[in-house]
Design an enzyme around this catalytic site. Structure first.
Site, PDB file in Angstrom:
ATOM      1  N   TYR A  69     -10.850  81.485  29.368  1.00 42.00           N
ATOM      2  CA  TYR A  69     -11.632  82.591  29.780  1.00 42.00           C
ATOM      3  C   TYR A  69     -12.126  83.208  28.549  1.00 42.00           C
ATOM      4  CZ  TYR A  69      -9.515  84.077  34.306  1.00 42.00           C
ATOM      5  OH  TYR A  69      -8.959  83.903  35.517  1.00 42.00           O
ATOM      6  N   PHE A 217     -11.538  87.409  43.254  1.00 42.08           N
ATOM      7  CA  PHE A 217     -12.848  87.765  43.754  1.00 42.08           C
ATOM      8  C   PHE A 217     -12.859  88.659  44.985  1.00 42.08           C
ATOM      9  CE2 PHE A 217     -13.992  83.350  41.950  1.00 42.08           C
ATOM     10  CZ  PHE A 217     -14.394  83.968  40.676  1.00 42.08           C
ATOM     11  N   GLY A 221     -16.462  88.821  46.240  1.00 38.00           N
ATOM     12  CA  GLY A 221     -16.835  88.332  47.368  1.00 38.00           C
ATOM     13  C   GLY A 221     -17.589  87.218  47.133  1.00 38.00           C
ATOM     14  N   THR A 229     -20.735  91.102  44.761  1.00 39.59           N
ATOM     15  CA  THR A 229     -21.830  90.787  45.653  1.00 39.59           C
ATOM     16  C   THR A 229     -22.550  92.346  45.988  1.00 39.59           C
ATOM     17  OG1 THR A 229     -22.231  90.453  48.028  1.00 39.59           O
ATOM     18  CG2 THR A 229     -20.164  91.544  47.477  1.00 39.59           C
TER      19      THR A 229
END
Length: 299
Positions: A69, A217, A221, A229
């Protein structure tokens, strides 16, 4: 909903092995930039440090991270170390190994089993720890995870890792791993607006075995690594209006309502979003609301 008055313990707790965590945690992936990895612009360092401190201030004691990351200027592990060390006694840091990125940011060849020790040691170095609380093996399309998971089990025996988890798996891989060493968590992509019979089966299997199921997520989404989203169906919007909540909070609450063993790890680089995400742990959905939301996940 008054987000500022709600702390992470509102969602309840779960145990990762012998480590008790609040079910509402924090994912570090978005600390490094406007989007994950090299997809966006690097974050402001002081802002990211403040996000981590705000999360812990609100009772978050489960942080998900990884050495891969990082963005052009920021490393999630370095930020965690700088913001939070010396670490609170109850803070559980969960890392994952398997994928590999070059310093340029490009994805490299996934680790072989004999290279996983190097991945674990890099996380130890970046986080400033002498052992890792939980390490997830991130499966990368291999049919069997036995050799890779066995290598991590050896590192657990050696004392570098306290507990083991697996990520990105199918149901058969859970049984494969359990035959080698105890599994405390399964981390898979799983979201309200994403029909996923295989994920539903893993959710059930984890509940039966007392294993944490940790969806990622859940808020993003379909946006995935690029961000949350902004498309929400009528059921999500209706529930949000009824509770004075945001669609993101409804998505997190739906995830937590899937079982007491479900943990949430929403990520953000915005301190106010941390407050809002933590508050989602206090959102209680009715049976009727859950049924209407389920129609988008289990049509």
């Amino acid at each position: 909903m008054t987000s500022e008055m709600i702390t992470a313990d509102a969602a309840g707790t779960w145990k990762l092995g012998d480590l008790t965590v609040n079910r509402l945690g924090f994912g570090a992936m978005r600390l490094t930039g406007s989007a994950a990895f090299h997809l966006g612009t690097p974050s402001d360092r002081e802002r990211s440090l403040g996000v981590l401190r705000k999360a812990v201030e609100l009772g978050v004691n489960h942080i998900d991270t990884a050495a891969f990351y990082f963005s052009a200027l920021r490393s999630a592990n370095e930020l965690i170390n700088s913001a939070l060390a010396p670490y609170p006694d109850d803070l559980v840091i969960v890392t994952k190994v398997g994928p590999y990125r070059e310093y340029s940011g490009e994805w490299g060849t996934p680790a072989r089993p004999d290279q996983l020790r190097g991945h674990v040691e890099e996380n130890l170095r970046q986080l400033g720890r002498d052992h890792l609380d939980v390490v997830n093996l991130r499966r990368l399309e291999q049919d069997s995870i036995a050799e890779h998971f066995g290598a991590l089990a050896d590192l657990r025996t050696a004392g570098l890792i306290r507990h083991l988890g697996i990520s990105g798996i199918e149901p058969k891989h859970l049984a494969e791993a359990q035959a080698i060493a105890p599994v405390v968590c399964v981390q898979n992509r799983y979201a309200l607006d994403r029909p996923d019979p295989e994920g539903d089966e893993l959710l059930r299997l984890c509940g039966e075995s007392g294993i944490a199921f940790v969806p990622f997520f859940a808020v993003a989404g379909g946006g995935g690594a690029r961000g949350a989203t902004d498309t929400h169906d009528d059921a999500v919007l209706a529930v949000a209006r009824a509770h004075g909540a945001s669609p993101a909070q409804v998505r997190l609450a739906w995830s937590l309502h899937q079982g007491p063993h479900v943990l949430a790890i929403p990520g953000t680089g915005n301190a106010q979003h941390v407050v809002d995400n933590v508050a989602a742990g206090g959102l209680r959905l009715t049976d009727e609301e859950l049924t209407s939301l389920d129609a988008g996940h289990r049509p």
